[in-house]
Design a protein around this motif. Structure first.
Motif, PDB file in Angstrom:
ATOM      1  N   ALA A  58       0.831  -0.926   0.184  1.00 39.92           N
ATOM      2  CA  ALA A  58      -0.027   0.246  -0.065  1.00 39.92           C
ATOM      3  C   ALA A  58       0.995   1.125   0.076  1.00 39.92           C
ATOM      4  CB  ALA A  58      -0.845   0.099   1.163  1.00 39.92           C
ATOM      5  N   LEU A  59       0.171   2.283  -0.174  1.00 35.08           N
ATOM      6  CA  LEU A  59       1.019   3.635  -0.143  1.00 35.08           C
ATOM      7  C   LEU A  59       0.497   4.640   1.037  1.00 35.08           C
ATOM      8  CD1 LEU A  59       2.911   5.744  -1.791  1.00 35.08           C
ATOM      9  CD2 LEU A  59       0.784   6.601  -2.930  1.00 35.08           C
ATOM     10  N   TRP A  60       1.482   4.907   1.820  1.00 29.35           N
ATOM     11  CA  TRP A  60       1.248   5.560   3.131  1.00 29.35           C
ATOM     12  C   TRP A  60       1.918   7.048   2.959  1.00 29.35           C
ATOM     13  CZ3 TRP A  60      -0.312   2.432   7.534  1.00 29.35           C
ATOM     14  CH2 TRP A  60      -0.295   1.270   7.587  1.00 29.35           C
ATOM     15  N   PHE A  61       0.971   7.603   3.885  1.00 28.30           N
ATOM     16  CA  PHE A  61       1.303   9.263   4.030  1.00 28.30           C
ATOM     17  C   PHE A  61       1.910   9.096   5.307  1.00 28.30           C
ATOM     18  CE2 PHE A  61      -0.314  13.115   5.831  1.00 28.30           C
ATOM     19  CZ  PHE A  61       0.626  14.210   5.203  1.00 28.30           C
ATOM     20  N   ARG A  62       3.117  10.201   5.483  1.00 31.49           N
ATOM     21  CA  ARG A  62       3.950  10.341   6.614  1.00 31.49           C
ATOM     22  C   ARG A  62       3.205  11.252   7.727  1.00 31.49           C
ATOM     23  NH1 ARG A  62       8.811   7.717   6.444  1.00 31.49           N
ATOM     24  NH2 ARG A  62       9.719   7.256   4.232  1.00 31.49           N
ATOM     25  N   SER A  63       1.982  10.777   8.101  1.00 29.66           N
ATOM     26  CA  SER A  63       1.287  12.002   9.012  1.00 29.66           C
ATOM     27  C   SER A  63       1.925  12.148  10.457  1.00 29.66           C
ATOM     28  CB  SER A  63      -0.208  11.462   9.076  1.00 29.66           C
ATOM     29  OG  SER A  63      -0.551  10.425   9.359  1.00 29.66           O
ATOM     30  N   THR A  64       2.646  11.109  10.733  1.00 32.85           N
ATOM     31  CA  THR A  64       3.332  11.176  12.111  1.00 32.85           C
ATOM     32  C   THR A  64       4.423  12.068  12.150  1.00 32.85           C
ATOM     33  OG1 THR A  64       4.740   9.343  11.175  1.00 32.85           O
ATOM     34  CG2 THR A  64       3.094   8.879  13.060  1.00 32.85           C
ATOM     35  N   ASP A  65       4.708  12.600  10.799  1.00 31.40           N
ATOM     36  CA  ASP A  65       5.806  13.644  10.970  1.00 31.40           C
ATOM     37  C   ASP A  65       5.221  14.979  11.289  1.00 31.40           C
ATOM     38  OD1 ASP A  65       7.339  11.835   9.579  1.00 31.40           O
ATOM     39  OD2 ASP A  65       7.751  12.995   7.939  1.00 31.40           O
ATOM     40  N   PHE A  66       3.968  14.955  11.521  1.00 31.78           N
ATOM     41  CA  PHE A  66       3.091  16.213  11.992  1.00 31.78           C
ATOM     42  C   PHE A  66       1.972  16.082  12.815  1.00 31.78           C
ATOM     43  CE2 PHE A  66       3.816  16.191   7.046  1.00 31.78           C
ATOM     44  CZ  PHE A  66       4.699  17.317   7.057  1.00 31.78           C
ATOM     45  N   GLY A  67       2.566  14.923  13.753  1.00 30.57           N
ATOM     46  CA  GLY A  67       1.956  14.684  15.204  1.00 30.57           C
ATOM     47  C   GLY A  67       0.860  13.996  15.084  1.00 30.57           C
ATOM     48  N   ASP A  68       0.478  13.231  14.141  1.00 28.39           N
ATOM     49  CA  ASP A  68      -0.354  12.046  14.037  1.00 28.39           C
ATOM     50  C   ASP A  68       0.167  11.062  14.748  1.00 28.39           C
ATOM     51  OD1 ASP A  68      -2.907  10.821  13.702  1.00 28.39           O
ATOM     52  OD2 ASP A  68      -2.597  10.611  11.676  1.00 28.39           O
ATOM     53  N   ASP A  69      -0.972  10.028  15.277  1.00 30.82           N
ATOM     54  CA  ASP A  69      -0.406   8.865  16.093  1.00 30.82           C
ATOM     55  C   ASP A  69       0.207   7.703  15.170  1.00 30.82           C
ATOM     56  OD1 ASP A  69      -1.715  10.085  18.127  1.00 30.82           O
ATOM     57  OD2 ASP A  69      -3.626   8.904  17.535  1.00 30.82           O
ATOM     58  N   LYS A  70      -0.384   7.807  13.899  1.00 34.54           N
ATOM     59  CA  LYS A  70       0.185   6.449  13.075  1.00 34.54           C
ATOM     60  C   LYS A  70      -0.015   7.113  11.531  1.00 34.54           C
ATOM     61  CE  LYS A  70      -2.284   2.799  12.429  1.00 34.54           C
ATOM     62  NZ  LYS A  70      -3.007   2.705  11.264  1.00 34.54           N
ATOM     63  N   ASP A  71       0.919   6.599  10.792  1.00 32.69           N
ATOM     64  CA  ASP A  71       0.596   6.773   9.361  1.00 32.69           C
ATOM     65  C   ASP A  71      -0.652   6.509   8.864  1.00 32.69           C
ATOM     66  OD1 ASP A  71       3.125   8.192   9.463  1.00 32.69           O
ATOM     67  OD2 ASP A  71       4.482   6.611   8.735  1.00 32.69           O
ATOM     68  N   ARG A  72      -1.034   6.903   7.242  1.00 33.53           N
ATOM     69  CA  ARG A  72      -2.242   6.671   6.922  1.00 33.53           C
ATOM     70  C   ARG A  72      -2.000   6.067   5.683  1.00 33.53           C
ATOM     71  NH1 ARG A  72      -5.198   6.237  11.538  1.00 33.53           N
ATOM     72  NH2 ARG A  72      -4.701   7.977  13.044  1.00 33.53           N
ATOM     73  N   VAL A  73      -2.770   5.256   5.109  1.00 33.23           N
ATOM     74  CA  VAL A  73      -2.975   4.579   3.926  1.00 33.23           C
ATOM     75  C   VAL A  73      -3.633   5.645   2.989  1.00 33.23           C
ATOM     76  CG1 VAL A  73      -3.689   2.512   2.549  1.00 33.23           C
ATOM     77  CG2 VAL A  73      -2.662   2.143   4.751  1.00 33.23           C
ATOM     78  N   VAL A  74      -3.193   5.973   1.956  1.00 31.57           N
ATOM     79  CA  VAL A  74      -3.575   6.481   0.766  1.00 31.57           C
ATOM     80  C   VAL A  74      -4.081   5.652  -0.231  1.00 31.57           C
ATOM     81  CG1 VAL A  74      -3.126   8.408  -0.738  1.00 31.57           C
ATOM     82  CG2 VAL A  74      -2.221   8.652   1.465  1.00 31.57           C
ATOM     83  N   ILE A  75      -3.379   4.706  -0.762  1.00 32.98           N
ATOM     84  CA  ILE A  75      -3.691   3.915  -1.773  1.00 32.98           C
ATOM     85  C   ILE A  75      -3.762   2.331  -1.050  1.00 32.98           C
ATOM     86  CG2 ILE A  75      -3.418   2.921  -4.016  1.00 32.98           C
ATOM     87  CD1 ILE A  75      -3.655   5.718  -4.429  1.00 32.98           C
ATOM     88  N   ARG A  76      -4.771   1.825  -1.244  1.00 36.45           N
ATOM     89  CA  ARG A  76      -4.821   0.363  -0.849  1.00 36.45           C
ATOM     90  C   ARG A  76      -3.845  -0.621  -1.496  1.00 36.45           C
ATOM     91  NH1 ARG A  76     -11.147   0.156   0.727  1.00 36.45           N
ATOM     92  NH2 ARG A  76     -11.318   2.284  -0.444  1.00 36.45           N
ATOM     93  N   GLU A  77      -3.745  -1.883  -0.705  1.00 34.28           N
ATOM     94  CA  GLU A  77      -2.939  -3.077  -1.326  1.00 34.28           C
ATOM     95  C   GLU A  77      -3.613  -3.176  -2.637  1.00 34.28           C
ATOM     96  OE1 GLU A  77      -2.767  -6.019   1.393  1.00 34.28           O
ATOM     97  OE2 GLU A  77      -1.483  -7.182   0.429  1.00 34.28           O
ATOM     98  N   ASN A  78      -5.156  -3.269  -2.804  1.00 41.28           N
ATOM     99  CA  ASN A  78      -5.723  -3.795  -4.043  1.00 41.28           C
ATOM    100  C   ASN A  78      -5.832  -2.559  -5.014  1.00 41.28           C
ATOM    101  OD1 ASN A  78      -7.638  -1.653  -3.286  1.00 41.28           O
ATOM    102  ND2 ASN A  78      -9.188  -3.103  -2.530  1.00 41.28           N
ATOM    103  N   GLY A  79      -5.155  -1.474  -4.830  1.00 39.61           N
ATOM    104  CA  GLY A  79      -4.975  -0.440  -5.759  1.00 39.61           C
ATOM    105  C   GLY A  79      -6.102   0.503  -5.584  1.00 39.61           C
ATOM    106  N   GLU A  80      -7.127   0.509  -4.789  1.00 39.64           N
ATOM    107  CA  GLU A  80      -8.002   1.395  -4.723  1.00 39.64           C
ATOM    108  C   GLU A  80      -7.771   2.577  -3.567  1.00 39.64           C
ATOM    109  OE1 GLU A  80     -11.480   1.488  -5.626  1.00 39.64           O
ATOM    110  OE2 GLU A  80     -10.853   0.193  -7.287  1.00 39.64           O
ATOM    111  N   PRO A  81      -7.912   3.866  -3.992  1.00 37.62           N
ATOM    112  CA  PRO A  81      -7.564   4.896  -3.184  1.00 37.62           C
ATOM    113  C   PRO A  81      -8.639   4.831  -1.814  1.00 37.62           C
ATOM    114  CG  PRO A  81      -8.732   5.794  -5.192  1.00 37.62           C
ATOM    115  CD  PRO A  81      -8.531   4.352  -5.419  1.00 37.62           C
ATOM    116  N   THR A  82      -8.035   5.402  -0.675  1.00 36.58           N
ATOM    117  CA  THR A  82      -9.117   5.617   0.446  1.00 36.58           C
ATOM    118  C   THR A  82      -9.602   6.858   0.296  1.00 36.58           C
ATOM    119  OG1 THR A  82      -7.228   6.479   1.495  1.00 36.58           O
ATOM    120  CG2 THR A  82      -7.500   4.318   2.099  1.00 36.58           C
ATOM    121  N   TYR A  83     -10.715   7.120   1.178  1.00 33.01           N
ATOM    122  CA  TYR A  83     -11.273   8.436   1.008  1.00 33.01           C
ATOM    123  C   TYR A  83     -10.295   9.442   1.524  1.00 33.01           C
ATOM    124  CZ  TYR A  83     -16.001   6.932   0.346  1.00 33.01           C
ATOM    125  OH  TYR A  83     -17.262   6.640  -0.066  1.00 33.01           O
TER     126      TYR A  83
END
Length: 545
Positions: free
Chosen positions: A279-304
């Motif tokens: 999957a493709l992840w966004f480094r939201s922890t760089d800006f204080g989020d608890d964990k990084d977040r998925v942007v494109i899923r393993e199946n190729g579908e983007p998340t909201y």
RNA sequence: GCGUCUGUAGCUCAGCUGGAUAGAGCAAUGGUCUUCGAAACCAUUGGCCGCAGGUUCGAAUCCUGCCAGACGCACCA
């Protein structure tokens, strides 16, 4: 108007300084507060108490040195030391009466200000999934957003409002599937419903109508049909609530115009994206989020989240420097990642303000009404409005702070319908209109403030009303700066109360022509301010009821 | 378990950057229409501001801990 007084006090302190009576170099901020008790004057200043430490003198002593340099201003009746070291100011009627002329010249612009300086704000609210009708919770967000947009505009902001349509993700797919399955059932087929589908009554209606109009039972037809129908409901119900948007922004359009991909690429370039577990992840922890977040899923579908990134990127690119989002409190966990996006896009995290509206539980006779889209057992916003009225519903929402959860009991709101507080304020407006009509019937010549002896207005009840009218612009400003529309309803309650009370005890139109004319100026001022305030709340101002 | 929000009168809620004796509405009780609309007005009753500490001239408001409720803690929204 307060500025005049602040200036006077500031001058007094400066004079005392040059005379060597005050030594403090860095003066604490000077602001006027409104005492609760009339004995404490019209304005109070606590600066002497604030300076007590740096001066090394008791507050009352300091107050004394300031006060003795404040004398002989026509707008001040008296200034005195009180309590632990307050300086209380009693203003002259001359000071208050100026307000009436001001209201007269400004009319519907009275209360507006320019603190917004034309700053561009994008206010996004409701943004309900187009998978079913609106419910009471959406109504709360709608009432808040609508009123807030009016208030911010009055405060000089350049506000655009948007409803974001989630028309691209899996939820609308589920809706399409639900309608399809329902169609098949109608045709006598036996089908299996999986957990995440919608089974509400409205799905049946959609399927029924779809078939009647000769739709083919395929996703490509049923999906767009259902989506379009529901969007029509949303629009209609919100208009019925007197809530409109500058723009209905389609999530799908972000994909069609490739803006999602572009936003992702942009963040990739900044090395804020990485691949993991397919999957493709966004480094939201760089800006204080608890964990990084998925942007494109393993199946190729983007998340909201992917389109949310693109949407907010787009908002900034359109030149908005402040983004306000109104969300249901159940989405609060989403805030850190959105703030992270904002920062990743190169903006201050404060440029995104998320206002949360707490849950509304709908009750009937104290018993909770079960609300679930899946089970189909729920009451729509439209049904609530049909039952209690749009103005009453709006008012009920806007007398409460958004961040406290509330009960909305249909039977209570209904049973109180004639005593609902909104009618109290609307009645005050209608009453002012009625007095005007009566004055015309009596052929009273209504003169502008400048041609009338306003000094005849000297009853305590009259001065009390005029003082309240003077405070109005500050209420608007405060509501705008704090994003708190409920300050307007609280203010209206007080103003209408003063007016009703006055009305019962005094006649406006009498044989005393000069007095009647002076009072008519005040009534017109009341009418203007109540009308303006109701306008900012977003409810109607009826000339008669 | 962690996080966000909430806890103020019998009920629903205000209380603005800390301020003086904590306020409305509803409900209850008793009054007020020959005169601009009684959808209104007047009066009375009603409070350990969840609990315990702390900060200071001063706390419903700020800090800490605890208790209670709601909502979150996904490659769902």
């Amino acid at each position: 108007m307060k500025e005049i007084l602040i200036e006077i006090i500031r001058n007094a302190i400066t004079e005392a300084k040059t005379a060597g009576e005050i030594e403090t170099k860095e003066l604490p901020p000077l602001y006027l507060e409104a005492p609760k008790k009339p004995e404490h004057g019209d304005f109070a200043v606590n600066i002497a108490m604030k300076m007590a430490q740096t001066e090394g003198k008791p507050p009352r002593k300091i107050a004394e040195t300031i006060i003795k340099r404040i004398t002989g201003h026509p707008i001040i009746d008296k200034a005195e030391i009180a309590g632990p070291g307050f300086i209380n100011f009693f203003m002259s009627n001359e000071y208050w009466l100026k307000t009436l002329s001001e209201i007269e010249t400004l009319g519907e612009n009275y209360g507006k200000c320019s603190i917004g300086k034309g700053q561009k704000i994008l206010l996004e609210y409701v943004s309900a999934n187009p998978t079913g009708p609106l419910h009471i919770g959406h109504g709360r967000g709608a009432a808040l957003g609508d009123s807030l947009s009016r208030i911010l505009r009055a405060a000089g902001y350049d506000v655009a409002t948007e409803f974001y349509i989630n028309d691209a993700g899996s939820q609308v797919q589920n809706l399409a599937l639900s309608v399809l399955l329902r169609c098949r059932e109608i045709k006598g087929e036996e089908v299996e419903w999986s957990e995440n589908l919608y089974k509400g009554e409205y799905v049946n209606d959609l399927a029924q109508e779809f078939l009647e109009k000769g739709g083919k039972i395929i996703v490509e037809q049923a999906g767009p049909y259902a989506l379009n129908e529901i969007l029509g409901w949303l629009r209609r119900d919100l208009e019925g609530f007197n809530v409109t948007f500058d723009k209905w922004f389609s999530e799908k359009s972000l994909y069609d115009s490739d803006k999602v991909q572009k936003a992702i690429d942009w963040l990739k370039q900044k090395a804020l994206m990485y691949d993991k577990d397919g999957a493709l992840w966004f480094r939201s922890t760089d800006f204080g989020d608890d964990k990084d977040r998925v942007v494109i899923r393993e199946n190729g579908e983007p998340t909201y989240f992917a389109s949310d990134i693109a949407y907010h990127h787009d908002k900034f690119q359109r030149g908005f420097n402040t983004l306000i989002n109104i969300w249901g409190a159940d989405h609060h966990g989403y805030i850190p990642r959105m703030k992270a996006v904002v920062q990743a896009l190169g903006h201050d995290k404060e440029s995104l303000k998320v206002l949360l509206v707490q849950m509304v539980s709908l009750l009937r006779n104290g018993q909770p009404v079960i609300m679930s889209k899946r089970s189909g057992e729920f009451i729509t916003l439209k049904e609530v409005m049909d039952e209690v009225g749009a103005d009453a519903a709006k008012y009920t929402f806007l007398t409460r702070r958004p961040d406290s959860q509330m009960d909305f009991d249909l039977e209570i709101v209904k049973s109180q319908s004639s005593e609902n507080p909104v009618y109290y304020m609307q009645y005050a407006y209608a009453r002012a209109c009625n007095i005007e009509r009566f004055a015309e019937e009596k052929n009273l010549t209504i003169l502008p403030a400048s041609k009338v002896n306003l000094g005849l207005l000297k009853l305590p009840e009259e001065i009390r009303i005029i003082k309240a009218l003077t405070a109005y612009p500050e209420v608007v400003e405060g509501a705008a700066l704090s994003f708190e529309p409920h300050r307007l309803t609280a203010y209206l309650q007080e103003l209408a109360g003063h007016f009703h009370s006055y009305y019962r005890g005094n006649r406006v139109v009498t044989d005393d022509i000069p007095l009647s004319q002076a009072r008519m100026v005040m009534i017109k001022g009341l009418k203007t301010v109540i009308g303006n305030a109701l306008g900012l709340v977003g409810v109607s101002a009826p000339k008669s009821m």
